[in-house]
Scaffold this motif. Structure first.
Motif, PDB file in Angstrom:
ATOM      1  N   ARG A  40      68.724  36.125  68.921  1.00  0.00           N
ATOM      2  CA  ARG A  40      68.909  34.954  69.799  1.00  0.00           C
ATOM      3  C   ARG A  40      69.951  34.035  69.168  1.00  0.00           C
ATOM      4  N   ILE A  41      70.880  33.633  70.003  1.00  0.00           N
ATOM      5  CA  ILE A  41      71.944  32.745  69.522  1.00  0.00           C
ATOM      6  C   ILE A  41      71.829  31.436  70.291  1.00  0.00           C
ATOM      7  N   PHE A  42      71.527  30.381  69.535  1.00  0.00           N
ATOM      8  CA  PHE A  42      71.262  29.076  70.150  1.00  0.00           C
ATOM      9  C   PHE A  42      72.386  28.129  69.758  1.00  0.00           C
ATOM     10  N   ASP A  43      73.065  27.575  70.743  1.00  0.00           N
ATOM     11  CA  ASP A  43      74.169  26.658  70.412  1.00  0.00           C
ATOM     12  C   ASP A  43      74.413  25.727  71.593  1.00  0.00           C
ATOM     13  N   LEU A  44      74.948  24.567  71.261  1.00  0.00           N
ATOM     14  CA  LEU A  44      75.326  23.599  72.282  1.00  0.00           C
ATOM     15  C   LEU A  44      76.445  24.169  73.159  1.00  0.00           C
ATOM     16  N   HIS A  45      77.360  24.888  72.507  1.00  0.00           N
ATOM     17  CA  HIS A  45      78.492  25.486  73.227  1.00  0.00           C
ATOM     18  C   HIS A  45      78.512  26.980  72.954  1.00  0.00           C
ATOM     19  N   LEU A  46      78.321  27.774  73.987  1.00  0.00           N
ATOM     20  CA  LEU A  46      78.323  29.224  73.791  1.00  0.00           C
ATOM     21  C   LEU A  46      79.742  29.766  73.900  1.00  0.00           C
ATOM     22  N   GLY A  47      80.092  30.700  73.008  1.00  0.00           N
ATOM     23  CA  GLY A  47      81.446  31.272  73.012  1.00  0.00           C
ATOM     24  C   GLY A  47      81.531  32.492  73.915  1.00  0.00           C
ATOM     25  N   VAL A  73      64.305  23.649  71.596  1.00  0.00           N
ATOM     26  CA  VAL A  73      64.226  24.378  70.319  1.00  0.00           C
ATOM     27  C   VAL A  73      62.942  25.225  70.296  1.00  0.00           C
ATOM     28  N   ALA A  74      61.830  24.614  70.715  1.00  0.00           N
ATOM     29  CA  ALA A  74      60.550  25.338  70.680  1.00  0.00           C
ATOM     30  C   ALA A  74      60.611  26.585  71.566  1.00  0.00           C
ATOM     31  N   ALA A  75      61.241  26.459  72.727  1.00  0.00           N
ATOM     32  CA  ALA A  75      61.335  27.612  73.631  1.00  0.00           C
ATOM     33  C   ALA A  75      62.161  28.730  72.998  1.00  0.00           C
ATOM     34  N   ALA A  76      63.211  28.344  72.284  1.00  0.00           N
ATOM     35  CA  ALA A  76      64.073  29.360  71.661  1.00  0.00           C
ATOM     36  C   ALA A  76      63.394  30.014  70.462  1.00  0.00           C
ATOM     37  N   GLU A 103      70.943  12.244  64.054  1.00  0.00           N
ATOM     38  CA  GLU A 103      70.098  12.843  65.100  1.00  0.00           C
ATOM     39  C   GLU A 103      70.217  14.371  65.094  1.00  0.00           C
ATOM     40  N   VAL A 104      71.459  14.852  65.011  1.00  0.00           N
ATOM     41  CA  VAL A 104      71.652  16.312  65.066  1.00  0.00           C
ATOM     42  C   VAL A 104      71.198  16.955  63.752  1.00  0.00           C
ATOM     43  N   ASN A 105      71.645  16.406  62.638  1.00  0.00           N
ATOM     44  CA  ASN A 105      71.399  17.093  61.365  1.00  0.00           C
ATOM     45  C   ASN A 105      69.979  16.891  60.833  1.00  0.00           C
ATOM     46  N   VAL A 106      69.417  15.709  61.053  1.00  0.00           N
ATOM     47  CA  VAL A 106      68.082  15.453  60.495  1.00  0.00           C
ATOM     48  C   VAL A 106      66.998  15.694  61.558  1.00  0.00           C
ATOM     49  N   GLN A 107      67.119  14.989  62.696  1.00  0.00           N
ATOM     50  CA  GLN A 107      66.098  15.174  63.738  1.00  0.00           C
ATOM     51  C   GLN A 107      66.129  16.616  64.264  1.00  0.00           C
ATOM     52  N   GLY A 108      67.337  17.154  64.389  1.00  0.00           N
ATOM     53  CA  GLY A 108      67.477  18.551  64.841  1.00  0.00           C
ATOM     54  C   GLY A 108      66.748  19.504  63.905  1.00  0.00           C
ATOM     55  N   THR A 109      66.868  19.259  62.605  1.00  0.00           N
ATOM     56  CA  THR A 109      66.205  20.125  61.626  1.00  0.00           C
ATOM     57  C   THR A 109      64.689  19.942  61.688  1.00  0.00           C
ATOM     58  N   GLN A 110      64.266  18.685  61.863  1.00  0.00           N
ATOM     59  CA  GLN A 110      62.825  18.431  62.012  1.00  0.00           C
ATOM     60  C   GLN A 110      62.282  19.179  63.231  1.00  0.00           C
ATOM     61  N   ASN A 111      63.069  19.179  64.306  1.00  0.00           N
ATOM     62  CA  ASN A 111      62.635  19.909  65.510  1.00  0.00           C
ATOM     63  C   ASN A 111      62.492  21.401  65.239  1.00  0.00           C
ATOM     64  N   VAL A 112      63.418  21.942  64.457  1.00  0.00           N
ATOM     65  CA  VAL A 112      63.356  23.382  64.138  1.00  0.00           C
ATOM     66  C   VAL A 112      62.097  23.669  63.314  1.00  0.00           C
ATOM     67  N   ILE A 113      61.806  22.805  62.353  1.00  0.00           N
ATOM     68  CA  ILE A 113      60.610  23.001  61.515  1.00  0.00           C
ATOM     69  C   ILE A 113      59.345  22.947  62.390  1.00  0.00           C
ATOM     70  N   GLU A 114      59.273  21.908  63.227  1.00  0.00           N
ATOM     71  CA  GLU A 114      58.069  21.764  64.067  1.00  0.00           C
ATOM     72  C   GLU A 114      57.924  22.942  65.026  1.00  0.00           C
ATOM     73  N   ALA A 115      59.038  23.431  65.524  1.00  0.00           N
ATOM     74  CA  ALA A 115      58.988  24.583  66.436  1.00  0.00           C
ATOM     75  C   ALA A 115      58.431  25.801  65.698  1.00  0.00           C
ATOM     76  N   CYS A 116      58.822  26.001  64.452  1.00  0.00           N
ATOM     77  CA  CYS A 116      58.294  27.124  63.668  1.00  0.00           C
ATOM     78  C   CYS A 116      56.781  26.972  63.508  1.00  0.00           C
ATOM     79  N   VAL A 117      56.361  25.753  63.169  1.00  0.00           N
ATOM     80  CA  VAL A 117      54.932  25.498  62.929  1.00  0.00           C
ATOM     81  C   VAL A 117      54.133  25.732  64.225  1.00  0.00           C
ATOM     82  N   GLN A 118      54.665  25.198  65.316  1.00  0.00           N
ATOM     83  CA  GLN A 118      53.908  25.290  66.584  1.00  0.00           C
ATOM     84  C   GLN A 118      53.853  26.699  67.144  1.00  0.00           C
TER      85      GLN A 118
END
Ligand SMILES: NC(=O)C1=CN([C@@H]2O[C@H](COP(=O)(O)OP(=O)(O)OC[C@H]3O[C@@H](n4cnc5c(N)ncnc54)[C@H](O)[C@@H]3O)[C@@H](O)[C@H]2O)C=CC1
Ligand SMILES: CC(C)CCC[C@@H](C)[C@H]1CC[C@H]2[C@@H]3[C@H](O)CC4=CC(=O)CC[C@]4(C)[C@H]3CC[C@]12C
Length: 368
Positions: A40-47, A73-76, A103-118
């Motif tokens: 799965r490739i997750f990005d704001l802009h897909l190439g 993030v959780a869905a991905a 927001e992107v670098n810190v909150q985004g990373t927190q979202n990734v962590i929480e998504a893994c946990v959930q």
């Protein structure tokens, strides 16, 4: 992770998979991870290049999404075995606000962590940066340092601040219980300045040199050394970590690793000339042509201009007080921690890395 080394059963998610590093990680995984079932490739802009990957044996799923949106993030992440989190805002030029970088670098990373946990994903690899360590605001050199070298890591710029905060979140999340009751295993990779195919700043220097009649003018003393690392080796280290994290969780979980290879230590400009020289450019001057105080003044002037012009246009030149300080401070790493912990050896020699990068600069010539 896998019962048999030959079965294709793993699902990987690469955030920022369409970026400079992310694309190399994606391609490397497809080439070198035989157990992959879905990528799965997750990005704001897909190439558009993703389309060509969809015809291979691995299911390639492109997901347009934003790491700042927890639900996306959780869905991905749901159902992925491994997450490689490379997505980030790499802005040291003042193009985006400090709030957005956070927001992107810190909150985004927190979202990734929480998504893994959930969702029950157990393995998370975070692309951190050497900038988490330094250069610091005092411009102290870091000379042939390793992961244990004492260094006063104090920052003011939003980018290194955000990377340091995000790295800490990732490391502190190691051992958290994920859905299903098993522990999360995390680690962080800290590349130095990455170069190679797709490196936008290298291209910018090349085009600047062409505009100046095939010349670039030395700004930084040749004695200031930078450690740089080839993008293919950074990608390879991510793939290896992802592969080994389950079997060596006790050793690797919660650890940081500098990303390194055998690229020579040189000043930023001399290193760039390894590629731009064979493409016809010349670096003028054995010493900086401008006194350092003048560069400091110009850098400060650029900051002022950026602020004044902000209501009208985005003025974001390469030279600002932060980039000048980084360019003018020795930062080199010398470590074998990744080799000792998970058997990392660079996949590409310096000669091959150099040849590939030169070829890319030459062929990317027309696309400024
Ligand atoms: N370029 C370098 O020299 C170094 C980079 N790094 C780190 O490596 C990672 C990748 O950097 P690069 O490939 O150079 O940068 P890049 O800008 O080429 O790639 C970052 C990718 O993240 C994506 N992205 C940005 N914001 C997003 C969001 N809100 N949601 C989803 N995706 C988003 C971008 O679209 C882009 O494809 C970053 O985390 C960076 O901090 C670390 C050390 C050195
Ligand atoms: C005209 C100036 C005197 C020279 C400008 C060069 C700068 C733009 C670059 C010099 C060093 C670079 C940084 C370094 O390679 C470390 C980095 C790590 C990251 O994680 C992100 C990128 C960067 C901050 C990189 C950015 C460009 C330089 C500051």
């Amino acid at each position: 992770m896998a019962n048999s080394a030959q079965t294709q059963e793993l699902v990987y998610l690469v955030t920022g998979g369409c970026g400079f590093l992310g694309e190399h990680v994606v391609r490397m995984l497809l080439q070198r991870e035989p157990r992959l079932r879905e990528l799965r490739i997750f990005d704001l802009h897909l190439g558009p290049w993703l389309e060509e990957l969809k015809t291979g044996p691995v299911q390639v799923t492109a997901i347009q999404g934003d790491v700042t949106q927890a639900h996306e993030v959780a869905a991905a992440v749901a159902g992925a075995h491994v997450v490689i989190h490379t997505a980030g805002l790499v802005d040291v030029f003042g193009k985006t606000s400090p709030e957005t970088i956070h927001e992107v670098n810190v909150q985004g990373t927190q979202n990734v962590i929480e998504a893994c946990v959930q969702t029950g994903t157990r393995f998370l690899i975070y692309t951190s940066s050497m900038e988490v360590v330094g250069p610091n605001i005092k411009g102290q050199p870091f000379y042939r340092g390793n992961e244990n070298t004492p260094y006063e890591a104090v920052h003011r710029h939003p980018y290194p601040c955000s990377k340091a905060l995000a790295e800490r979140l990732v490391l502190e999340a190691n051992g958290r219980e994920v859905l299903g009751g098993l522990p999360l295993v995390t680690c962080a990779l800290r590349p130095t300045g990455i170069y190679g195919e797709g490196h936008q700043i290298m291209k910018d220097f090349y085009h600047q040199g062409l505009r100046l009649g095939g010349r670039l003018f030395r700004a930084i003393p040749a004695s200031v050394e930078h450690g740089r690392v080839y993008v293919g080796n950074v990608a390879w280290m991510h793939v290896l970590v992802a592969r080994e994290l389950e079997h060596r969780a006790a050793l690797m979980g919660g650890q940081v690793y500098f990303c390194y290879d055998n690229s020579p230590y040189k000043s930023y400009e001399d290193f760039n000339m390894e590629f731009l020289g064979p493409c016809g450019l010349r670096l003028v001057g054995t010493r900086p042509l401008m006194p350092y105080w003048l560069l400091v003044l110009l850098a400060a002037l650029n900051t002022l201009l950026q602020w004044l012009l902000r209501p009208l246009l985005l003025y974001a030149p390469l030279l600002n007080p932060y980039t000048l300080a980084v360019a003018n401070t020795t930062f080199t790493v010398s470590t074998d921690k990744a080799r000792r912990h998970f058997g990392y050896e660079p996949l590409f020699s310096w000669e091959e890395s150099r040849t590939r990068t030169i070829h890319w600069v030459q062929t990317a010539e027309g696309s400024a």
